[in-house]
Design a protein around this motif. Structure first.
Motif, PDB file in Angstrom:
ATOM      1  N   PHE A 109      37.745 -13.037  -0.807  1.00 43.28           N
ATOM      2  CA  PHE A 109      38.040 -12.937  -2.230  1.00 43.28           C
ATOM      3  C   PHE A 109      37.161 -13.851  -3.084  1.00 43.28           C
ATOM      4  CE2 PHE A 109      41.717 -11.187  -0.151  1.00 43.28           C
ATOM      5  CZ  PHE A 109      41.993 -10.086  -0.922  1.00 43.28           C
ATOM      6  N   SER A 110      36.277 -14.589  -2.447  1.00 41.86           N
ATOM      7  CA  SER A 110      35.402 -15.482  -3.212  1.00 41.86           C
ATOM      8  C   SER A 110      33.932 -15.296  -2.859  1.00 41.86           C
ATOM      9  CB  SER A 110      35.807 -16.938  -2.956  1.00 41.86           C
ATOM     10  OG  SER A 110      35.632 -17.272  -1.594  1.00 41.86           O
ATOM     11  N   LEU A 111      33.589 -14.133  -2.320  1.00 42.00           N
ATOM     12  CA  LEU A 111      32.200 -13.897  -1.932  1.00 42.00           C
ATOM     13  C   LEU A 111      31.320 -13.712  -3.153  1.00 42.00           C
ATOM     14  CD1 LEU A 111      32.641 -11.438   1.067  1.00 42.00           C
ATOM     15  CD2 LEU A 111      32.187 -13.886   1.137  1.00 42.00           C
ATOM     16  N   PRO A 112      30.155 -14.380  -3.170  1.00 48.37           N
ATOM     17  CA  PRO A 112      29.230 -14.175  -4.281  1.00 48.37           C
ATOM     18  C   PRO A 112      28.604 -12.787  -4.185  1.00 48.37           C
ATOM     19  CG  PRO A 112      28.229 -15.542  -2.587  1.00 48.37           C
ATOM     20  CD  PRO A 112      29.649 -15.293  -2.166  1.00 48.37           C
ATOM     21  N   GLY A 113      28.294 -12.215  -5.307  1.00 50.83           N
ATOM     22  CA  GLY A 113      27.626 -10.916  -5.310  1.00 50.83           C
ATOM     23  C   GLY A 113      28.559  -9.744  -5.539  1.00 50.83           C
ATOM     24  N   GLY A 114      29.872 -10.014  -5.661  1.00 50.59           N
ATOM     25  CA  GLY A 114      30.821  -8.935  -5.941  1.00 50.59           C
ATOM     26  C   GLY A 114      30.789  -7.858  -4.881  1.00 50.59           C
ATOM     27  N   LYS A 115      30.737  -6.604  -5.341  1.00 47.94           N
ATOM     28  CA  LYS A 115      30.818  -5.493  -4.390  1.00 47.94           C
ATOM     29  C   LYS A 115      29.586  -5.383  -3.502  1.00 47.94           C
ATOM     30  CE  LYS A 115      29.777  -2.213  -8.039  1.00 47.94           C
ATOM     31  NZ  LYS A 115      30.346  -1.142  -8.835  1.00 47.94           N
ATOM     32  N   ASP A 116      28.459  -6.016  -3.873  1.00 47.18           N
ATOM     33  CA  ASP A 116      27.281  -6.007  -3.010  1.00 47.18           C
ATOM     34  C   ASP A 116      27.499  -6.819  -1.731  1.00 47.18           C
ATOM     35  OD1 ASP A 116      25.903  -4.426  -4.798  1.00 47.18           O
ATOM     36  OD2 ASP A 116      24.944  -6.127  -5.806  1.00 47.18           O
ATOM     37  N   ALA A 117      28.530  -7.654  -1.735  1.00 48.29           N
ATOM     38  CA  ALA A 117      28.844  -8.464  -0.558  1.00 48.29           C
ATOM     39  C   ALA A 117      29.615  -7.663   0.484  1.00 48.29           C
ATOM     40  CB  ALA A 117      29.643  -9.696  -0.974  1.00 48.29           C
ATOM     41  N   PHE A 118      29.929  -6.402   0.174  1.00 47.65           N
ATOM     42  CA  PHE A 118      30.733  -5.563   1.060  1.00 47.65           C
ATOM     43  C   PHE A 118      29.948  -4.319   1.469  1.00 47.65           C
ATOM     44  CE2 PHE A 118      33.696  -8.189  -1.155  1.00 47.65           C
ATOM     45  CZ  PHE A 118      34.716  -8.419  -0.258  1.00 47.65           C
ATOM     46  N   THR A 119      30.301  -3.796   2.641  1.00 47.01           N
ATOM     47  CA  THR A 119      29.715  -2.553   3.105  1.00 47.01           C
ATOM     48  C   THR A 119      30.389  -1.387   2.379  1.00 47.01           C
ATOM     49  OG1 THR A 119      31.319  -2.241   4.878  1.00 47.01           O
ATOM     50  CG2 THR A 119      29.344  -3.555   5.401  1.00 47.01           C
ATOM     51  N   LYS A 120      29.856  -0.191   2.559  1.00 42.52           N
ATOM     52  CA  LYS A 120      30.484   0.992   1.956  1.00 42.52           C
ATOM     53  C   LYS A 120      31.877   1.230   2.507  1.00 42.52           C
ATOM     54  CE  LYS A 120      26.271   3.377   0.697  1.00 42.52           C
ATOM     55  NZ  LYS A 120      25.446   4.559   0.819  1.00 42.52           N
ATOM     56  N   ALA A 121      32.134   0.752   3.725  1.00 42.32           N
ATOM     57  CA  ALA A 121      33.456   0.901   4.345  1.00 42.32           C
ATOM     58  C   ALA A 121      34.461  -0.107   3.797  1.00 42.32           C
ATOM     59  CB  ALA A 121      33.344   0.737   5.854  1.00 42.32           C
ATOM     60  N   GLY A 122      33.980  -1.053   2.961  1.00 48.57           N
ATOM     61  CA  GLY A 122      34.887  -2.019   2.347  1.00 48.57           C
ATOM     62  C   GLY A 122      35.083  -3.295   3.144  1.00 48.57           C
ATOM     63  N   THR A 123      34.261  -3.515   4.165  1.00 47.06           N
ATOM     64  CA  THR A 123      34.353  -4.762   4.914  1.00 47.06           C
ATOM     65  C   THR A 123      33.265  -5.711   4.434  1.00 47.06           C
ATOM     66  OG1 THR A 123      32.928  -3.915   6.675  1.00 47.06           O
ATOM     67  CG2 THR A 123      35.298  -3.638   6.980  1.00 47.06           C
ATOM     68  N   PRO A 124      33.545  -6.999   4.461  1.00 47.62           N
ATOM     69  CA  PRO A 124      32.536  -7.950   3.993  1.00 47.62           C
ATOM     70  C   PRO A 124      31.335  -7.987   4.930  1.00 47.62           C
ATOM     71  CG  PRO A 124      34.460  -9.105   4.851  1.00 47.62           C
ATOM     72  CD  PRO A 124      34.779  -7.655   4.874  1.00 47.62           C
ATOM     73  N   ARG A 125      30.179  -8.190   4.347  1.00 42.58           N
ATOM     74  CA  ARG A 125      28.956  -8.290   5.147  1.00 42.58           C
ATOM     75  C   ARG A 125      28.975  -9.626   5.911  1.00 42.58           C
ATOM     76  NH1 ARG A 125      25.783  -4.175   3.755  1.00 42.58           N
ATOM     77  NH2 ARG A 125      26.029  -3.284   1.684  1.00 42.58           N
ATOM     78  N   ILE A 126      28.629  -9.557   7.187  1.00 40.08           N
ATOM     79  CA  ILE A 126      28.645 -10.739   8.057  1.00 40.08           C
ATOM     80  C   ILE A 126      27.739 -11.836   7.491  1.00 40.08           C
ATOM     81  CG2 ILE A 126      28.090 -11.620  10.367  1.00 40.08           C
ATOM     82  CD1 ILE A 126      30.446  -9.811  10.593  1.00 40.08           C
ATOM     83  N   SER A 127      26.558 -11.462   7.022  1.00 37.59           N
ATOM     84  CA  SER A 127      25.605 -12.463   6.522  1.00 37.59           C
ATOM     85  C   SER A 127      26.148 -13.197   5.295  1.00 37.59           C
ATOM     86  CB  SER A 127      24.263 -11.817   6.202  1.00 37.59           C
ATOM     87  OG  SER A 127      24.416 -10.812   5.216  1.00 37.59           O
ATOM     88  N   VAL A 128      26.846 -12.473   4.424  1.00 36.70           N
ATOM     89  CA  VAL A 128      27.411 -13.099   3.228  1.00 36.70           C
ATOM     90  C   VAL A 128      28.573 -14.015   3.628  1.00 36.70           C
ATOM     91  CG1 VAL A 128      28.517 -12.666   1.002  1.00 36.70           C
ATOM     92  CG2 VAL A 128      26.697 -11.154   1.800  1.00 36.70           C
ATOM     93  N   LEU A 129      29.409 -13.537   4.535  1.00 32.89           N
ATOM     94  CA  LEU A 129      30.498 -14.384   5.036  1.00 32.89           C
ATOM     95  C   LEU A 129      29.953 -15.654   5.682  1.00 32.89           C
ATOM     96  CD1 LEU A 129      33.122 -11.975   6.643  1.00 32.89           C
ATOM     97  CD2 LEU A 129      33.527 -13.624   4.828  1.00 32.89           C
ATOM     98  N   GLU A 130      28.892 -15.506   6.447  1.00 31.35           N
ATOM     99  CA  GLU A 130      28.303 -16.666   7.120  1.00 31.35           C
ATOM    100  C   GLU A 130      27.842 -17.709   6.103  1.00 31.35           C
ATOM    101  OE1 GLU A 130      24.874 -17.741  10.442  1.00 31.35           O
ATOM    102  OE2 GLU A 130      24.993 -15.713   9.638  1.00 31.35           O
ATOM    103  N   ASP A 131      27.241 -17.253   5.011  1.00 26.17           N
ATOM    104  CA  ASP A 131      26.796 -18.186   3.969  1.00 26.17           C
ATOM    105  C   ASP A 131      27.970 -18.943   3.365  1.00 26.17           C
ATOM    106  OD1 ASP A 131      24.179 -17.412   4.360  1.00 26.17           O
ATOM    107  OD2 ASP A 131      24.122 -16.064   2.624  1.00 26.17           O
ATOM    108  N   VAL A 132      29.095 -18.258   3.169  1.00 27.12           N
ATOM    109  CA  VAL A 132      30.267 -18.879   2.546  1.00 27.12           C
ATOM    110  C   VAL A 132      31.017 -19.765   3.539  1.00 27.12           C
ATOM    111  CG1 VAL A 132      32.530 -18.382   1.529  1.00 27.12           C
ATOM    112  CG2 VAL A 132      30.523 -17.088   0.805  1.00 27.12           C
ATOM    113  N   LEU A 133      31.189 -19.275   4.761  1.00 24.82           N
ATOM    114  CA  LEU A 133      31.987 -19.990   5.753  1.00 24.82           C
ATOM    115  C   LEU A 133      31.250 -21.167   6.390  1.00 24.82           C
ATOM    116  CD1 LEU A 133      33.527 -16.907   7.610  1.00 24.82           C
ATOM    117  CD2 LEU A 133      34.709 -18.444   6.023  1.00 24.82           C
ATOM    118  N   GLY A 134      29.939 -21.036   6.517  1.00 27.55           N
ATOM    119  CA  GLY A 134      29.179 -22.069   7.199  1.00 27.55           C
ATOM    120  C   GLY A 134      29.086 -21.825   8.696  1.00 27.55           C
ATOM    121  N   TRP A 135      29.635 -20.734   9.163  1.00 30.69           N
ATOM    122  CA  TRP A 135      29.555 -20.318  10.566  1.00 30.69           C
ATOM    123  C   TRP A 135      29.577 -18.800  10.603  1.00 30.69           C
ATOM    124  CZ3 TRP A 135      34.147 -17.711  11.618  1.00 30.69           C
ATOM    125  CH2 TRP A 135      35.265 -18.096  10.866  1.00 30.69           C
TER     126      TRP A 135
END
Length: 134
Positions: free
Chosen positions: A80-106
């Motif tokens: 719910f706090s990914l930068p980039g809005g809907k671009d941070a998600f795939t067409k299937a509605g799941t968050p992109r791993i690379s964007v999550l990695e940037d936010v999570l640090g792992w």
């Protein structure tokens, strides 16, 4: 200075500190990575901009939680706090791993991301859908 994350909103579209702020759209920036301290001062002092300091970003990478439930909960919160809005998600509605990695640090495993999406409550799924449609 450690990087600081800020959120900026405005009631009138205009430029300040080298950034365009669009009426009614929330913009997240990192000082000094995306704007310099001087630009941040200009933005902060603009009476038409509402600036909220979210806090310092740690330069230390975060450790991947060992506990599966903790990993899934952390991924859900991050969605719910990914930068980039809907671009941070795939067409299937799941968050992109690379964007999550940037936010999570792992780097999260795809199974954990799938479990996080599947484990969302109906209310959270509706909130996520609204976020993606905005």
């Amino acid at each position: 200075m450690n990087p600081v994350c800020i959120q900026v909103t405005t009631s009138r579209t205009h430029w300040r500190g080298g950034q365009e702020f669009v009426q009614g759209k929330l913009k997240e920036l990192v000082v000094p990575d995306q704007v310099s301290e001087e630009q941040f001062t200009l933005i902060k002092e603009d009476p038409e901009l509402l600036v909220k300091v979210l806090g310092e970003l740690s330069s230390e990478p975060l450790a991947r939680p060992e506990d599966e439930d903790t990993r899934i909960l952390t991924i859900q919160e991050a969605m719910f706090s990914l930068p980039g809005g809907k671009d941070a998600f795939t067409k299937a509605g799941t968050p992109r791993i690379s964007v999550l990695e940037d936010v999570l640090g792992w780097k999260p495993e795809s199974d954990d991301v799938d479990a996080a999406v599947d484990g969302l409550s109906e209310e959270m799924k509706a909130d996520l859908k609204a976020l993606l449609e905005a």
